[in-house]
Design a protein around this motif. Structure first.
Motif, PDB file in Angstrom:
ATOM      1  N   UNK A  94      -2.396  13.594   0.722  1.00  0.00           N
ATOM      2  CA  UNK A  94      -2.123  14.123   2.061  1.00  0.00           C
ATOM      3  C   UNK A  94      -1.189  13.199   2.849  1.00  0.00           C
ATOM      4  N   UNK A  95      -1.266  11.890   2.603  1.00  0.00           N
ATOM      5  CA  UNK A  95      -0.437  10.935   3.325  1.00  0.00           C
ATOM      6  C   UNK A  95       0.988  10.861   2.798  1.00  0.00           C
ATOM      7  N   UNK A  96       1.232  11.424   1.625  1.00  0.00           N
ATOM      8  CA  UNK A  96       2.547  11.281   0.992  1.00  0.00           C
ATOM      9  C   UNK A  96       3.649  11.922   1.823  1.00  0.00           C
ATOM     10  N   UNK A  97       3.346  13.020   2.478  1.00  0.00           N
ATOM     11  CA  UNK A  97       4.360  13.686   3.297  1.00  0.00           C
ATOM     12  C   UNK A  97       4.821  12.785   4.429  1.00  0.00           C
ATOM     13  N   UNK A  98       3.887  12.044   5.015  1.00  0.00           N
ATOM     14  CA  UNK A  98       4.249  11.108   6.077  1.00  0.00           C
ATOM     15  C   UNK A  98       5.178  10.031   5.546  1.00  0.00           C
ATOM     16  N   UNK A  99       4.866   9.495   4.363  1.00  0.00           N
ATOM     17  CA  UNK A  99       5.710   8.455   3.777  1.00  0.00           C
ATOM     18  C   UNK A  99       7.132   8.962   3.550  1.00  0.00           C
ATOM     19  N   UNK A 100       7.252  10.164   3.003  1.00  0.00           N
ATOM     20  CA  UNK A 100       8.582  10.721   2.731  1.00  0.00           C
ATOM     21  C   UNK A 100       9.322  11.025   4.029  1.00  0.00           C
ATOM     22  N   UNK A 101       8.632  11.589   5.011  1.00  0.00           N
ATOM     23  CA  UNK A 101       9.282  11.902   6.280  1.00  0.00           C
ATOM     24  C   UNK A 101       9.810  10.652   6.959  1.00  0.00           C
ATOM     25  N   UNK A 102       9.007   9.580   6.939  1.00  0.00           N
ATOM     26  CA  UNK A 102       9.462   8.321   7.531  1.00  0.00           C
ATOM     27  C   UNK A 102      10.634   7.755   6.739  1.00  0.00           C
ATOM     28  N   UNK A 103      10.586   7.872   5.413  1.00  0.00           N
ATOM     29  CA  UNK A 103      11.672   7.397   4.569  1.00  0.00           C
ATOM     30  C   UNK A 103      12.976   8.070   4.961  1.00  0.00           C
ATOM     31  N   UNK A 109      14.738   2.510   2.640  1.00  0.00           N
ATOM     32  CA  UNK A 109      14.853   2.573   1.194  1.00  0.00           C
ATOM     33  C   UNK A 109      13.488   2.651   0.524  1.00  0.00           C
ATOM     34  N   UNK A 110      12.468   2.130   1.208  1.00  0.00           N
ATOM     35  CA  UNK A 110      11.103   2.206   0.693  1.00  0.00           C
ATOM     36  C   UNK A 110      10.135   2.226   1.873  1.00  0.00           C
ATOM     37  N   UNK A 111       9.067   2.989   1.713  1.00  0.00           N
ATOM     38  CA  UNK A 111       8.004   3.040   2.712  1.00  0.00           C
ATOM     39  C   UNK A 111       6.699   2.780   1.994  1.00  0.00           C
ATOM     40  N   UNK A 112       5.927   1.826   2.477  1.00  0.00           N
ATOM     41  CA  UNK A 112       4.620   1.577   1.868  1.00  0.00           C
ATOM     42  C   UNK A 112       3.524   1.986   2.833  1.00  0.00           C
ATOM     43  N   UNK A 113       2.442   2.484   2.269  1.00  0.00           N
ATOM     44  CA  UNK A 113       1.312   2.909   3.074  1.00  0.00           C
ATOM     45  C   UNK A 113       0.354   1.755   3.287  1.00  0.00           C
ATOM     46  N   UNK A 114       0.088   1.430   4.535  1.00  0.00           N
ATOM     47  CA  UNK A 114      -0.771   0.294   4.855  1.00  0.00           C
ATOM     48  C   UNK A 114      -2.219   0.737   5.003  1.00  0.00           C
ATOM     49  N   UNK A 115      -3.058   0.246   4.102  1.00  0.00           N
ATOM     50  CA  UNK A 115      -4.492   0.520   4.191  1.00  0.00           C
ATOM     51  C   UNK A 115      -5.124  -0.244   5.341  1.00  0.00           C
ATOM     52  N   UNK A 116      -4.605  -1.427   5.621  1.00  0.00           N
ATOM     53  CA  UNK A 116      -5.209  -2.281   6.635  1.00  0.00           C
ATOM     54  C   UNK A 116      -4.888  -1.815   8.052  1.00  0.00           C
ATOM     55  N   UNK A 117      -3.846  -1.019   8.197  1.00  0.00           N
ATOM     56  CA  UNK A 117      -3.535  -0.440   9.505  1.00  0.00           C
ATOM     57  C   UNK A 117      -4.103   0.965   9.666  1.00  0.00           C
ATOM     58  N   UNK A 148       1.901  -5.713   6.593  1.00  0.00           N
ATOM     59  CA  UNK A 148       0.456  -5.841   6.806  1.00  0.00           C
ATOM     60  C   UNK A 148      -0.358  -5.620   5.536  1.00  0.00           C
ATOM     61  N   UNK A 149       0.254  -4.986   4.504  1.00  0.00           N
ATOM     62  CA  UNK A 149      -0.507  -4.653   3.288  1.00  0.00           C
ATOM     63  C   UNK A 149       0.419  -4.675   2.085  1.00  0.00           C
ATOM     64  N   UNK A 150       0.806  -5.874   1.669  1.00  0.00           N
ATOM     65  CA  UNK A 150       1.792  -6.018   0.599  1.00  0.00           C
ATOM     66  C   UNK A 150       1.258  -5.541  -0.748  1.00  0.00           C
ATOM     67  N   UNK A 151      -0.061  -5.376  -0.872  1.00  0.00           N
ATOM     68  CA  UNK A 151      -0.659  -4.965  -2.150  1.00  0.00           C
ATOM     69  C   UNK A 151      -0.940  -3.470  -2.233  1.00  0.00           C
ATOM     70  N   UNK A 152      -0.467  -2.705  -1.277  1.00  0.00           N
ATOM     71  CA  UNK A 152      -0.723  -1.264  -1.290  1.00  0.00           C
ATOM     72  C   UNK A 152      -0.158  -0.597  -2.542  1.00  0.00           C
ATOM     73  N   UNK A 153      -0.897   0.393  -3.067  1.00  0.00           N
ATOM     74  CA  UNK A 153      -0.451   1.123  -4.248  1.00  0.00           C
ATOM     75  C   UNK A 153       0.112   2.504  -3.939  1.00  0.00           C
ATOM     76  N   UNK A 154       0.423   2.778  -2.667  1.00  0.00           N
ATOM     77  CA  UNK A 154       0.982   4.079  -2.276  1.00  0.00           C
ATOM     78  C   UNK A 154       2.325   3.827  -1.593  1.00  0.00           C
ATOM     79  N   UNK A 155       3.413   4.146  -2.292  1.00  0.00           N
ATOM     80  CA  UNK A 155       4.761   3.885  -1.814  1.00  0.00           C
ATOM     81  C   UNK A 155       5.611   5.152  -1.915  1.00  0.00           C
ATOM     82  N   UNK A 156       6.667   5.191  -1.117  1.00  0.00           N
ATOM     83  CA  UNK A 156       7.739   6.169  -1.270  1.00  0.00           C
ATOM     84  C   UNK A 156       9.039   5.402  -1.485  1.00  0.00           C
ATOM     85  N   UNK A 157       9.863   5.881  -2.419  1.00  0.00           N
ATOM     86  CA  UNK A 157      11.107   5.194  -2.772  1.00  0.00           C
ATOM     87  C   UNK A 157      12.298   6.135  -2.657  1.00  0.00           C
ATOM     88  N   UNK A 158      13.415   5.606  -2.207  1.00  0.00           N
ATOM     89  CA  UNK A 158      14.681   6.325  -2.309  1.00  0.00           C
ATOM     90  C   UNK A 158      15.275   6.065  -3.688  1.00  0.00           C
TER      91      UNK A 158
END
Length: 227
Positions: A94-103, A109-117, A148-158
């Motif tokens: 569900x969060x992937x759309x937000x990552x792509x829209x922000x990208x 060039x890359x958007x990472x999803x922050x679990x800690x935020x 804030x969360x360099x170890x996140x496993x949810x990213x969007x890439x160009x």
């Protein structure tokens, strides 16, 4: 809603037969036109079989390690954008759309999803892992750029970010993947932003060893800065 011409979901997977089916089903429901590639990394269970039964593309990477799986995934991707997410259902499609829209909107060039935020399900991250992640993210912020969360496993890439990672290569095959990608993209001047996401508890035991893997991630951040 995404189309197949826009986004590929890349899912590196190792022995995730319990979660891979529900994850694919959720992605299919939310983004029916997007391509899904499951990179099976020597699973000994039914991960690949279950993924194939859902009609998604399954590619195999015999070299063990998430980094090797992601390099294979990037090479297999033909779309302009890609979403990376773990196969264990701890991250919500569900969060992937937000990552792509922000990208797209921020020309990143890359958007990472922050679990800690974002929102965390009770028990999703232990206190030790939370402290460790704060230390690692502070280290990355000092050495590279604020994160804030360099170890996140949810990213969007160009496509530009994917090509840069492929050209640069990845040296570390374990849980250092995200830290190494972050360091390589940041050092190259590519734009990285982050957005809050939801994080859920694994249904089985975590594969990460907090202290051992945490030290490897810290070492990776420092070594990559010194290169």
């Amino acid at each position: 809603m995404f189309s197949i011409k826009d986004v590929t979901f890349l899912i590196p997977a190792y022995n995730e037969e319990k979660s891979i089916g529900p994850l694919i089903d959720r992605i299919r429901m939310l983004y029916p036109d997007s391509e899904i590639i499951v990179v099976d990394n020597n699973s000994t269970d039914r991960t690949a079989e279950i993924a194939a039964s859902r009609g998604v593309r399954v590619v195999f990477e015999g070299r063990q390690g998430k980094a090797n799986a992601m390099l294979t995934g990037f090479r297999s991707t033909e779309t302009e954008y890609a979403i990376m997410m773990d196969a264990d259902l701890t991250y919500l499609p569900d969060d992937s759309e937000t990552l792509i829209n922000v990208l797209r909107e921020s020309s990143a060039d890359a958007v990472l999803g922050s679990r800690l935020r974002g929102e965390k399900e009770d028990g999703a991250i232990s206190l030790l892992n939370t402290i460790g992640n704060h230390i690692l993210s502070l280290t990355a912020s000092i050495l590279y750029q604020p994160v804030s969360d360099v170890c996140s496993g949810h990213w969007a890439f160009s496509r530009r970010a994917m090509d840069h990672i492929l050209e640069s290569g990845l040296r570390y095959s374990g849980f250092e993947l995200e830290a190494e990608m972050f360091s390589k993209l940041a050092r190259s001047g590519l734009k990285i932003v982050e957005v809050p996401i939801t994080y859920r508890k694994r249904s089985d035991e975590p594969k990460l060893s907090s202290l051992t893997d945490g030290f490897k991630i810290f070492r990776t951040l420092v070594i990559e800065r010194l290169r």
